[in-house]
Design an enzyme around this catalytic site. Sequence first.
Site, PDB file in Angstrom:
ATOM      1  N   LYS A  95       0.877  -1.187   0.000  1.00  0.00           N
ATOM      2  CA  LYS A  95       0.000   0.000   0.000  1.00  0.00           C
ATOM      3  C   LYS A  95       0.910   1.232   0.000  1.00  0.00           C
ATOM      4  CE  LYS A  95      -2.521   3.323   1.719  1.00  0.00           C
ATOM      5  NZ  LYS A  95      -1.776   4.452   1.176  1.00  0.00           N
ATOM      6  N   GLU A 102       8.733   1.261  11.446  1.00  0.00           N
ATOM      7  CA  GLU A 102       9.865   2.190  11.294  1.00  0.00           C
ATOM      8  C   GLU A 102       9.240   3.575  11.316  1.00  0.00           C
ATOM      9  OE1 GLU A 102      12.998   1.280  10.983  1.00  0.00           O
ATOM     10  OE2 GLU A 102      12.808  -0.835  10.450  1.00  0.00           O
ATOM     11  N   CYS A 110      13.690  10.279   7.282  1.00  0.00           N
ATOM     12  CA  CYS A 110      13.411   9.833   8.656  1.00  0.00           C
ATOM     13  C   CYS A 110      14.608  10.059   9.569  1.00  0.00           C
ATOM     14  CB  CYS A 110      12.991   8.372   8.671  1.00  0.00           C
ATOM     15  SG  CYS A 110      14.195   7.290   7.924  1.00  0.00           S
ATOM     16  N   GLU A 155       8.773  15.890  15.674  1.00  0.00           N
ATOM     17  CA  GLU A 155       9.328  15.782  14.330  1.00  0.00           C
ATOM     18  C   GLU A 155       8.583  16.725  13.387  1.00  0.00           C
ATOM     19  OE1 GLU A 155       8.455  12.192  12.078  1.00  0.00           O
ATOM     20  OE2 GLU A 155      10.553  12.143  11.488  1.00  0.00           O
TER      21      GLU A 155
END
Length: 494
Positions: free
Chosen positions: A188, A264, A299, A398
């Site tokens: 996906k 993750e 990331c 973040e």
Amino acid sequence: MDQTQINTWRAKDIPPQTHLIDGKNAPASDSATMEVTSPIDGQVITTMARGTAQDMQAAIAAARAAFDDRRWAGQPPAARKKVLMKWADLIDAHALELAVSGVRDNGTEIGMAFKAEPGSAAGTIRYYAEALDKVYGEIAPTADDVLGLIHREPVGVVGAIVPWNFPLMIGAWKLGPALAMGNSVVLKPAETASLSLIRLAELAHEAGLPAGVLNVVTGEGAVVGEAMGLSMDVDALVFTGSGSTGRRLMEYSARSNLKRVYLELGGKSPNIIFADAPDLDEAAKVAAMGIFRNSGQVCVAGSRLLVEASIHDEFVDAVVNVTKALKVGDPLDLENHIGAINSETQLMQNLQSVETAQREGGTVTLGGGRILSETGGYYMDPTIVTDVTPEASLSQKEVFGPVLAVTPFTDEAEATRIANATDYGLAGAVWTQNLSRAHRMIRAVRTGVMHVNTYGGADGTVPLGGVGQSGNGHDKSLHALDKYTDLKTAWVKL
Ligand code: NAD
């Protein structure tokens, strides 16, 4: 790759995109589509299927059938290896097409995208293809009258959900080991970065992957992602994305079949500069690229710059100067170093984070705003905020955009304390010539990855994963195979 070749691919129309289920292109069950908007200029470049829960169930059923009849897992390892190797070759052969369509979709600058997307994906697929016949089971040290065998078996149907920042690279981190170990997969992609992954899957079929082994369903996470998460027929979910979606996936698992969930997630990674760094100019260059490459949509971005107080002002000046020289603009123009922000929503969130930082006492030393809005695209000036306290939102949350938070520290103990004062634990770096201090910091800073006298750039031979709220499980390296295999004991009385 030259500008003319890039322009040729950019000028091509992209036909409406569909799912890929059981080896065939398929529209949504209710024929719904969604527009694909390019962050380069805000223009609609094509449409793709807006998947339904029914579509996801069809893809999972195809993957289950393919797994159960062993059309892939049952092939000799050498045959599976041949298919995966051919797939990697096809990715290389179509690298520019893949890279340009990916950039039109997600806005990453082409120089980086070309290497990090098809280049890295082909390398990853090859790495796991080469590994697949080198992973053995074990024989346990038992008494003479029994034989204890430990088999490694594929887990079954793997659901892979990936984000928009590096769709091919991160997609391949999941697909490579999953397929090498004989699993079937339903993939996906993110709503704003599906095009190159659909093409990647088509190439897998061209390479000889049997129908049903790799399926792609596009659409909204809240619809098709949820249907995947709640399915009773998916054995493992592998995910890269935000913590909030990660939490949902764990809930879906708890509410359905307790499928394994490997996450993750994000980071707020500290890049720690001591006054005795071997080369402060180099450190400034790498620190700037450590946050600003791909507009901070990485990331492991070094989004917190911790600088020893004695060199703080001079070092910040150096980072500002390096950053000023970075050209932001059309990501398909080779002259630009930094491309677009992936979506208008993400751009607005980035700008909001700067406003909050200022309200909380931060000083915007460089950038801070939207630029090039006349293009219709989503661009932001690389932004450096100084005077950021360890407690400030910019140190804690973040951004996933081109915003660097700078905080001074006085000694190793304080640097360690600040570095560890977030919920995250993905990556970090320490710059020092003192070997003992470097090793102390590697141990003391709680992250999945620590760099010394560099930032980023780790290759596929080493694992990537986080601790704390940066997730669990690892992508890359042979360790990734653990997520895609089950251990099975055979206890044989002789
Ligand atoms: P996101 O969580 O919004 O989306 C990621 C994927 O999850 C997309 O495919 C999306 O459609 C899907 N999704 C959304 N809602 C869902 C739901 N309810 N159920 C199932 N699936 C759903 O994250 P994003 O904005 O695409 O990516 C940015 C995040 O990813 C950042 O936090 C970043 O740090 C993280 N990231 C982590 C790594 C890593 O390796 N640790 C790598 C890249 C990005």
